[in-house]
Design a protein around this motif. Structure first.
Motif, PDB file in Angstrom:
ATOM      1  N   GLY B 188       0.826  -1.203   0.000  1.00  0.00           N
ATOM      2  CA  GLY B 188       0.000   0.000   0.000  1.00  0.00           C
ATOM      3  C   GLY B 188       0.860   1.253   0.000  1.00  0.00           C
ATOM      4  N   LEU B 189       1.896   1.271   0.838  1.00  0.00           N
ATOM      5  CA  LEU B 189       2.776   2.435   0.894  1.00  0.00           C
ATOM      6  C   LEU B 189       3.546   2.594  -0.416  1.00  0.00           C
ATOM      7  CD1 LEU B 189       4.160   2.143   4.552  1.00  0.00           C
ATOM      8  CD2 LEU B 189       2.375   3.689   3.686  1.00  0.00           C
ATOM      9  N   TYR B 190       3.966   1.481  -0.995  1.00  0.00           N
ATOM     10  CA  TYR B 190       4.678   1.500  -2.271  1.00  0.00           C
ATOM     11  C   TYR B 190       3.807   2.140  -3.348  1.00  0.00           C
ATOM     12  CZ  TYR B 190       6.606  -0.326  -6.657  1.00  0.00           C
ATOM     13  OH  TYR B 190       7.088  -0.450  -7.920  1.00  0.00           O
ATOM     14  N   ASN B 191       2.538   1.728  -3.374  1.00  0.00           N
ATOM     15  CA  ASN B 191       1.602   2.311  -4.339  1.00  0.00           C
ATOM     16  C   ASN B 191       1.485   3.813  -4.157  1.00  0.00           C
ATOM     17  OD1 ASN B 191       1.049  -0.061  -5.579  1.00  0.00           O
ATOM     18  ND2 ASN B 191      -0.901  -0.431  -4.508  1.00  0.00           N
ATOM     19  N   ALA B 198      -3.989   7.881  -5.840  1.00  0.00           N
ATOM     20  CA  ALA B 198      -4.116   9.308  -5.555  1.00  0.00           C
ATOM     21  C   ALA B 198      -4.551   9.525  -4.116  1.00  0.00           C
ATOM     22  CB  ALA B 198      -5.131   9.931  -6.509  1.00  0.00           C
ATOM     23  N   PHE B 199      -4.422  10.752  -3.646  1.00  0.00           N
ATOM     24  CA  PHE B 199      -4.819  11.139  -2.296  1.00  0.00           C
ATOM     25  C   PHE B 199      -6.337  11.197  -2.226  1.00  0.00           C
ATOM     26  CE2 PHE B 199      -5.493  14.600   0.899  1.00  0.00           C
ATOM     27  CZ  PHE B 199      -4.954  13.929   1.990  1.00  0.00           C
ATOM     28  N   ALA B 201      -8.137  11.117   0.879  1.00  0.00           N
ATOM     29  CA  ALA B 201      -8.625  11.377   2.233  1.00  0.00           C
ATOM     30  C   ALA B 201      -9.864  12.256   2.225  1.00  0.00           C
ATOM     31  CB  ALA B 201      -7.532  12.018   3.071  1.00  0.00           C
ATOM     32  N   ALA B 202     -10.776  11.985   3.178  1.00  0.00           N
ATOM     33  CA  ALA B 202     -12.028  12.735   3.270  1.00  0.00           C
ATOM     34  C   ALA B 202     -11.743  14.209   3.519  1.00  0.00           C
ATOM     35  CB  ALA B 202     -12.884  12.160   4.408  1.00  0.00           C
ATOM     36  N   ALA B 203     -10.718  14.490   4.335  1.00  0.00           N
ATOM     37  CA  ALA B 203     -10.325  15.873   4.592  1.00  0.00           C
ATOM     38  C   ALA B 203      -8.858  15.863   4.984  1.00  0.00           C
ATOM     39  CB  ALA B 203     -11.172  16.480   5.702  1.00  0.00           C
ATOM     40  N   ALA B 204      -8.093  16.861   4.505  1.00  0.00           N
ATOM     41  CA  ALA B 204      -6.666  16.881   4.822  1.00  0.00           C
ATOM     42  C   ALA B 204      -6.476  17.177   6.304  1.00  0.00           C
ATOM     43  CB  ALA B 204      -5.959  17.935   3.978  1.00  0.00           C
ATOM     44  N   ILE B 205      -5.322  16.764   6.798  1.00  0.00           N
ATOM     45  CA  ILE B 205      -5.012  17.003   8.206  1.00  0.00           C
ATOM     46  C   ILE B 205      -5.071  18.488   8.499  1.00  0.00           C
ATOM     47  CG2 ILE B 205      -3.151  16.889   9.931  1.00  0.00           C
ATOM     48  CD1 ILE B 205      -2.278  14.281   8.601  1.00  0.00           C
ATOM     49  N   GLY B 206      -5.732  18.873   9.563  1.00  0.00           N
ATOM     50  CA  GLY B 206      -5.805  20.266   9.958  1.00  0.00           C
ATOM     51  C   GLY B 206      -7.059  20.971   9.491  1.00  0.00           C
ATOM     52  N   THR B 207      -7.850  20.336   8.606  1.00  0.00           N
ATOM     53  CA  THR B 207      -9.102  20.944   8.189  1.00  0.00           C
ATOM     54  C   THR B 207      -9.947  21.228   9.427  1.00  0.00           C
ATOM     55  OG1 THR B 207      -9.011  19.466   6.276  1.00  0.00           O
ATOM     56  CG2 THR B 207     -11.075  20.676   6.628  1.00  0.00           C
ATOM     57  N   SER B 208     -10.429  22.472   9.505  1.00  0.00           N
ATOM     58  CA  SER B 208     -11.202  22.772  10.715  1.00  0.00           C
ATOM     59  C   SER B 208     -12.688  22.640  10.439  1.00  0.00           C
ATOM     60  CB  SER B 208     -10.875  24.186  11.218  1.00  0.00           C
ATOM     61  OG  SER B 208     -11.365  25.115  10.276  1.00  0.00           O
ATOM     62  N   SER B 209     -13.420  22.329  11.474  1.00  0.00           N
ATOM     63  CA  SER B 209     -14.866  22.143  11.331  1.00  0.00           C
ATOM     64  C   SER B 209     -15.476  22.284  12.704  1.00  0.00           C
ATOM     65  CB  SER B 209     -15.160  20.760  10.750  1.00  0.00           C
ATOM     66  OG  SER B 209     -16.410  20.292  11.190  1.00  0.00           O
ATOM     67  N   SER B 210     -16.714  22.756  12.755  1.00  0.00           N
ATOM     68  CA  SER B 210     -17.347  22.950  14.065  1.00  0.00           C
ATOM     69  C   SER B 210     -17.562  21.616  14.769  1.00  0.00           C
ATOM     70  CB  SER B 210     -18.694  23.662  13.884  1.00  0.00           C
ATOM     71  OG  SER B 210     -19.546  22.827  13.131  1.00  0.00           O
ATOM     72  N   SER B 211     -17.587  20.544  13.975  1.00  0.00           N
ATOM     73  CA  SER B 211     -17.854  19.236  14.596  1.00  0.00           C
ATOM     74  C   SER B 211     -16.636  18.684  15.337  1.00  0.00           C
ATOM     75  CB  SER B 211     -18.291  18.243  13.523  1.00  0.00           C
ATOM     76  OG  SER B 211     -17.242  18.058  12.599  1.00  0.00           O
ATOM     77  N   LEU B 270      -3.048   4.240   6.016  1.00  0.00           N
ATOM     78  CA  LEU B 270      -3.698   3.826   4.762  1.00  0.00           C
ATOM     79  C   LEU B 270      -5.183   4.155   4.809  1.00  0.00           C
ATOM     80  CD1 LEU B 270      -1.948   0.377   4.178  1.00  0.00           C
ATOM     81  CD2 LEU B 270      -1.595   2.488   2.864  1.00  0.00           C
ATOM     82  N   SER B 271      -5.795   3.939   5.969  1.00  0.00           N
ATOM     83  CA  SER B 271      -7.218   4.228   6.115  1.00  0.00           C
ATOM     84  C   SER B 271      -7.479   5.715   5.876  1.00  0.00           C
ATOM     85  CB  SER B 271      -7.673   3.811   7.513  1.00  0.00           C
ATOM     86  OG  SER B 271      -8.701   4.639   7.997  1.00  0.00           O
ATOM     87  N   TYR B 272      -6.567   6.564   6.396  1.00  0.00           N
ATOM     88  CA  TYR B 272      -6.701   8.010   6.187  1.00  0.00           C
ATOM     89  C   TYR B 272      -6.486   8.370   4.728  1.00  0.00           C
ATOM     90  CZ  TYR B 272      -4.842  12.766   5.846  1.00  0.00           C
ATOM     91  OH  TYR B 272      -4.581  14.034   5.446  1.00  0.00           O
ATOM     92  N   TRP B 273      -5.394   7.877   4.142  1.00  0.00           N
ATOM     93  CA  TRP B 273      -5.011   8.237   2.772  1.00  0.00           C
ATOM     94  C   TRP B 273      -6.069   7.800   1.766  1.00  0.00           C
ATOM     95  CZ3 TRP B 273      -0.747  10.949   0.994  1.00  0.00           C
ATOM     96  CH2 TRP B 273      -0.526  10.925  -0.389  1.00  0.00           C
ATOM     97  N   TYR B 274      -6.585   6.552   1.974  1.00  0.00           N
ATOM     98  CA  TYR B 274      -7.593   6.025   1.042  1.00  0.00           C
ATOM     99  C   TYR B 274      -8.995   6.547   1.335  1.00  0.00           C
ATOM    100  CZ  TYR B 274      -4.156   2.572  -0.590  1.00  0.00           C
ATOM    101  OH  TYR B 274      -3.069   1.963  -1.118  1.00  0.00           O
TER     102      TYR B 274
END
Lengths: 610, 610
Positions: B188-191, B198-199, B201-211, B270-274
């Motif tokens: 998975g990392l090799y891929n 491709a990237f 992720a539902a939201a990049a690290i640091g995305t802010s949200s009221s939730s 991988l769970s985050y990236w995919y």
């Protein structure tokens, strides 16, 4: 605690001499012993009409001739059983009569059939009663097996309390059912007589149709014969009646047969006249009740009475099964425990075995009972055939007074019963085959038990002619099991020295802590210089095998010395039962193993005070 | 027969001295003790993402900081447990460490938590493993509870065979799982590295949200902490390792922690990236596997490996629970039976108790395990907190070398663990409350058992200063229980006369047959004129109560005479076990009742030859 609970649920113990007062009057006996037979009308007519309508609606008129034939059969069986009650007043019914006249094996077939049958009685009646309850309150439907189990347990409790009290308990539902059905049949006939209800029959009697065949007739008739299950209960329970036992029992049987005939005849006639068609949702009896009473209070009362008498019918098994098991045990065909009377003078073990068996049947068949009814009928009619044909032999042997007439009555009963067995096997083999497996197994069990008891009696028998062979020992050897050096050990050694001429201490040691083992030996020898201390080594953490080897060796020496041999095992008795779990079970295992040896095992109880 | 079956299933007994050879190499220990920890990755990431997605999809990026925090916690715990292994090489883990440093009650809280936890480990892992099986073969779904029970029974059998052999058995699934997950993460990392994926992720690290709130973070983090369950297993099992035990155990722990960190970190990344979103039908791990491998052979192999390691994880409990129960029993907080080693040197009683407990949990929760995971985590982190804070005390006491550094490591571990316990109670109280009931009950049980053992020891203790108080009897009285006049009776009397100076025969008579009773008395006196014959009358068909009354009376006389008192009960030993059911159990009941009296009960065995 347990004793208190038992007292509360079962009542205070009764003296053996109080037994006389536990006997039944006719009214109470009718309630206690007739529910099985009477409750059969809840499904008897339905069994016939269900079999007929499977062929064609026109065939429904056949229920009238079939009902007449069933009533003839009922008359023959009733007269026949009246004769049995007078000839065999000590009870036992089909088992005793068949054994006496046909011989042991036939008697055991009759007895075995009835044993199984009483379990089926309980299971079938309770399941049917539960169905009646869950039909009234559909919300209870998912719990029907649980309800059935609870009903069986309640019946068990009532019966453990004793015979008379249970009759008091059970009179209400039986008489309620009698009143309800009598009222329904009379009101229904009155309506017909006054012309308020027109003739609705599906087809008049005698209507011919290609669907009406002999096979159909036989099939429907054999299904309808299930109405006669339970008639034999009274003849098995003669000893439970008040004096004069046979007369009271015979009178109760006649009354019951008349009520049953009236109910079965009346219900079948109404079913024919009103053109009732059986269906899966409403029983035939309920349909008749609804037609006559409307959908009101009386209808619900009828349903409640039906449900209750079915539950009570199960109780018949609880009086008949323990008595039959007692008779079989007395003849050494079942374990002696079935002869022990409980605190309240009921045969507790029989009552509990029956409850367990019925609960198992209920769980296996998950409360579905229809497939069981033909098997149930076979189990009833095989002993009917055997006992009634046995009575013919009985009359031929006696040849007194009106014997030929009596023999004829029994012949008619025997013939119809035998024909029914043949028809049941022919028409319902799919449901009946387990009988062919259960019977040989039961017979084998009966004879195995019998052989054992006879062999034991032979080994124990003391012949009165010759003097008993005595053994005079010259002394006694005692082996004390020692695990460590405590007050309990010292007390056990003191005790052993009071009994034995030669005392040995046996200690089993393990590899785990050699110094400790050595120290124990030294200390022991210092404290008890007069006791030989033997340290046995075990490599497998088991004390049993090395102990047995050592005991065998000492036993040889004891025999040479003509000493008796005792193994003394000290055991802690804690103040509270649960604390037993905290002490290791090695001594119990050793005791069990020593039972195989020719030694006496003594338990020295050391009572813990805290 | 039973012995043969036992041999076949469990193997031939091992000598105590063969114990040394049962010890584990690192490779085998890794297989045996790491499956619980490693299999946690099958649900750890999923627990985090499930908690996050309940708030919003954007929050999913939080899994990365949470994973980092979990890895910090893992590092602290691993270092901390390495120190524990070296400081306490005799095993016992949290229980021993906490008892030594915090005192008894805290140690018992840790021990009790772990006992319950090992049962939960088995139940949860087996249920999850079963789910994996039934997900692969949906036809098996209706039988899932049954499959779970069978798996537990198989594990029990393997463990009763002994530690080393079970490791051989279990190496394959653990190493298969390690290979599969390693391959999956690397591929998975090799891929990703080669840009083939491709990237997503539902939201990049640091995305802010009221939730995104602190509460959400804590909730998800505490759920994710379940990935760390099982890490303590190695520290409890140090004595099972090959010499040098502590070094081998510590090395195995480090290897395991590295693998776990790589797996958990990799899978979460991988769970985050995919951009994997948890759902009810396909697990997060399966989704990742499917994305990387496609829906082919490799995917199924991954599922099989997952299912197998979950089943094997349950096995961790089977090595840890009996060892902990042994430690508690050695300290007199659990029944001594947990100290008995079985034929194959495993603590059989611990193994069987665990199996029964886990099966009960499985049946109660019907294979549904999600609600159990927070409880499971509390049961793990309470002992973590206690043992690590205990280690701080340990270092303060020793104050040698690099002690301040070591104490700091333990402080970090203790602090995070404690925080987790608080968060678990705060965020998951609905699932965690039973802990507040189970613990006090267990503590009370531990102390009740402890008090009993101490009281017993006090009563039995022989003080080495003063001589043991001896009792010198002047003779012995023997009461023989006589039910009828047979060879067995005669033999028992002969035996009694070899032992006793005064022999009495006690017969209990009932009302039912007075003549027979009278005849027995006459015949007995004729045959044994030197034996006093006493006929005790019972009105209640019980032999126990009148016998006890008589024995009490004779006991008074024996005391005056300074005689020891023995009750001799003859008992038949039939050739076949089942035949015992044919002989009545009165003597057994009498023996139980006599245990309450200060007498010795002897069983004279009369061996039936047929």
């Amino acid at each position: 605690m347990w004793r208190f609970l038992k007292r509360l649920l079962i009542g205070k113990p009764l003296k053996t001499l109080e037994e006389g007062s536990q006997h039944l009057s006719r009214t109470k006996a009718l309630a206690l012993l007739s529910s099985d037979a009477l409750s059969s009308v809840a499904y008897g007519t339905e069994q016939i009409t269900t079999a007929l309508i499977a062929a064609s609606t026109v065939a429904l008129w056949l229920q009238i001739p079939i009902a007449i034939l069933v009533l003839v059969l009922l008359t023959a069986i009733t007269l026949s059983y009246r004769q049995i009650i007078h000839a065999y007043p000590s009870g036992g019914g089909a088992y005793v009569v068949t054994s006496t006249n046909w011989g042991r094996n036939a008697g055991l077939v009759a007895g075995g059939s009835l044993l199984v049958d009483y379990m089926l009685t309980v299971a079938v009646s309770v399941a049917a009663g539960t169905e009646a309850i869950t039909s009234a309150v559909p919300a209870l439907h998912p719990y029907s097996v649980g309800i059935g189990v609870v009903i069986i347990l309640i019946l068990m409790g009532i019966n453990l309390r004793g015979v008379r009290e249970s009759a008091g308990f059970l009179m209400v539902p039986v008489y309620l059912f009698i009143v309800m059905i009598t009222g329904m049949v009379l009101y229904g006939l009155y309506n017909i007589a006054t012309g308020q209800v027109a003739f609705h029959a599906a087809a008049a009697i005698g209507t011919s149709s290609s669907s009406i065949t002999i096979l159909l007739f036989l099939r429907a008739f054999s299904s309808g014969s299930s109405s006669l299950t339970g008639v034999e209960a009274i003849s098995n329970a003669v000893p439970n009646f008040k004096e004069p036992k046979p007369r009271n029992a015979a009178a109760t049987l006649s009354i019951m047969a008349l009520i049953l005939a009236f109910f079965f005849g009346g219900i079948t006639f109404l079913s024919y006249w009103y053109g009732i068609r059986p269906n899966d949702h409403v029983t035939v009896l309920a349909q008749i009740g609804q037609t006559i009473f409307g959908h009101g209070v009386m209808f619900y009362l009828l349903q409640i009475a039906t449900a209750l008498i079915l539950a009570v019918a199960a109780n018949t098994g609880f009086s008949a099964f323990p008595q039959l098991a007692f008779n079989l045990a007395k003849d050494k065909f079942m374990p002696h425990i079935y002869m022990d009377k409980g605190d309240r003078l009921g045969y507790s073990n029989g009552i509990m075995s029956l409850a367990v068996g019925a609960i198992v049947l209920l769980l296996i068949f998950n409360g579905s009972t229809e497939a069981l009814i033909p098997l149930y009928a076979v189990g009833v009619f095989v002993p009917f055939t055997l006992s009634q044909s046995g009575m013919i032999i009985h009359w031929f042997r006696e040849r007194e007074g009106f014997w030929l007439g009596k023999a004829s009555i029994n012949f008619v009963g025997a013939f119809i019963s035998f024909a029914l067995v043949i028809i049941l096997f022919w028409m319902h083999f799919k449901s009946v085959w387990p009988y062919l497996i259960i019977m040989p197994v039961l017979l084998r069990m009966f004879w195995t038990i019998n052989r054992h008891y006879k062999a034991v009696a032979k080994q124990l028998r003391v012949l009165s002619k010759e003097p008993i062979k005595r053994h005079h020992y010259d002394g006694s050897t005692v082996i004390v099991l020692v695990s460590n050096l405590t007050k309990a050990t010292a007390d056990a050694i003191d005790y052993a020295q009071s009994m034995g001429d030669r005392v040995l201490a046996m200690h089993v040691s393990f590899d785990s802590n050699p110094e400790k083992e050595h120290r124990l030996g030294v200390e022991f020898k210092r404290e008890f210089p007069d006791v030989r201390y033997v340290d046995i080594h075990s490599s497998y953490r088991s004390i049993t095998e090395p102990s047995l080897r050592f005991v065998d060796e000492i036993a040889k020496g004891a025999k040479e010395r003509n000493h008796s041999l005792t193994i003394l095992i000290p055991q802690f008795v804690p103040r509270h039962g649960w604390q037993n779990a905290l002490h290791n079970q090695n001594s119990l295992r050793l005791r069990t193993a020593l039972a195989s040896r020719d030694v006496t095992v003594s338990t020295y109880y050391f009572h813990l005070k805290e």
